[in-house]
Scaffold this motif. Structure first.
Motif, short mmCIF file in Angstrom:
data_model
loop_
_atom_site.label_atom_id
_atom_site.label_comp_id
_atom_site.label_asym_id
_atom_site.label_seq_id
_atom_site.Cartn_x
_atom_site.Cartn_y
_atom_site.Cartn_z
N SER A 29 -7.14 -3.40 -9.30
CA SER A 29 -8.18 -2.89 -10.19
C SER A 29 -9.31 -2.30 -9.37
CB SER A 29 -8.70 -4.00 -11.11
OG SER A 29 -9.29 -5.03 -10.35
N HIS A 36 -13.59 1.42 -15.55
CA HIS A 36 -12.73 0.62 -14.68
C HIS A 36 -11.27 1.02 -14.86
CE1 HIS A 36 -16.38 -1.87 -14.88
NE2 HIS A 36 -16.02 -2.32 -13.70
N TRP A 37 -10.49 0.80 -13.80
CA TRP A 37 -9.06 1.07 -13.86
C TRP A 37 -8.30 -0.17 -13.42
CZ3 TRP A 37 -6.37 0.27 -9.39
CH2 TRP A 37 -7.04 0.41 -8.18
N SER A 38 -7.04 -0.25 -13.85
CA SER A 38 -6.16 -1.33 -13.42
C SER A 38 -4.74 -0.82 -13.31
CB SER A 38 -6.22 -2.52 -14.39
OG SER A 38 -5.73 -2.16 -15.65
#
Length: 333
Positions: A29, A36-38
């Motif tokens: 992440s 945010h990214w994951s």
């Protein structure tokens, strides 16, 4: 308790029903693009290399399409002199061309040229002087906007700045970023993963247990509706809604999405619109357009586009959910 509604694509190319080689499972992440990214990836991989790959792709999107970056490609285009032709990067040209095609297909319900209007309502990088904007300011901003004003040179990958027009890719760039990361991961040899960025998702391949990547759709706060669980098989999901970013004015909820037809934020729009498509960029833009059009006209658009779309609304007494015919087909598969 309401029974979960399960959606699965009725058909998938057999060649796409694959799993990554190796036994590894990686969960990463990070933060980028103001959100945010994951990543959930199956197979042997170097986590540091994965993170570097993702950050490189997202960083490229920021350099090309962020209005918050003064020297980004979109900011430089927006400052260009009237009548000047600008050579564009591959990614920028791809998104602009797709955005204009979506504007044409939706009768202008999606319009990537509303940056001046967006700024006046305080949804862009420019600090507002008046809220709501003064009528004469809004009239001038609308006069400078309009997707029909953009001229493309397909052969030389250029676009002409007609003068004062402000591009805004906020309704399509995030979806493009997911497509871009997915393509980079596939080119690097990864065949099984789920990538999420700011609530939008894209999946490739199967999980190690040979099942699809299962995703439960987020319900608007207070919505007493059956959960929806989607098996993502080479699909992307994008959702537009009025419950994360909005302002209340005179007792009415105004979403952080502009109606190109009025130049004003959406009022009493659907609480959420979710679209499934193989390209997250297209799902992103369609979800925005359906929000603008509302349930009836928006569902007509979903039928023409042959996509799975889900519209969730407050009906005054409770909640109402409408599925496009393709979404109903997925629920029956």
């Amino acid at each position: 308790m309401n029974e979960t509604l399960v959606l699965l694509p009725p058909a998938v190319e057999p060649g796409r029903l694959v799993r990554s080689a190796g036994e590894g499972r990686h969960a990463l992440s990070g933060a980028s693009m103001g959100t945010h990214w994951s990543l959930d990836l199956s197979g042997d991989a170097d986590p540091q290399a994965l993170e570097a790959l993702i950050e490189a792709e997202l960083g490229a999107v920021i350099r090309e399409m962020s209005q918050w970056e003064p020297e980004s490609e979109i900011s430089r285009f927006n400052r260009a002199e009237a009548g000047s032709w600008r050579e564009l990067s591959l990614g920028f040209f791809h998104v602009l061309r797709a955005g204009l095609a979506m504007a044409r297909a939706t009768g202008g319900a999606f319009d990537p040229t509303l940056g001046a209007v967006v700024d006046l309502w305080g949804f862009g990088p420019v600090a507002v002087k008046h809220f709501p904007p003064l009528p004469e300011e809004l009239e001038q901003a609308r006069a400078q906007s309009g997707w029909e004003k953009i001229e493309l040179d397909e052969v030389n990958r250029r676009a002409c700045q007609p003068g004062g027009l402000q591009l805004d890719f906020s309704g399509i760039a995030k979806g493009h970023a997911l497509d871009r990361v997915a393509r980079a991961l596939e080119q690097a040899g990864y065949r099984s993963f789920l990538f999420e960025l700011g609530g939008e998702l894209i999946a490739r391949g199967l999980k190690p247990d040979a099942f699809p990547w299962w995703v439960e759709l987020e319900l608007p706060p207070g919505a007493e509706l059956a959960p929806i669980r989607v098996g993502l098989l080479d699909l992307a999901i994008a959702t537009s809604g009025d419950y994360r970013r909005y302002v209340d004015m005179d007792g009415r909820r105004m979403a952080h999405s502009i109606d190109p037809r009025s130049g004003a934020p959406l009022v009493d729009a659907p609480a959420a619109v979710t679209v499934l498509h193989s390209e997250c960029m297209i799902a992103d833009a369609l979800a925005t357009a359906i929000m603008v059009l509302g349930r009836e006209a928006g569902m007509a658009l979903a039928e023409r586009a042959q996509v799975a779309a889900i519209v969730t609304e407050r009906d005054g007494q409770g909640w109402q959910r409408t599925l496009s015919s393709y979404a109903r087909m997925m629920a029956e598969s």
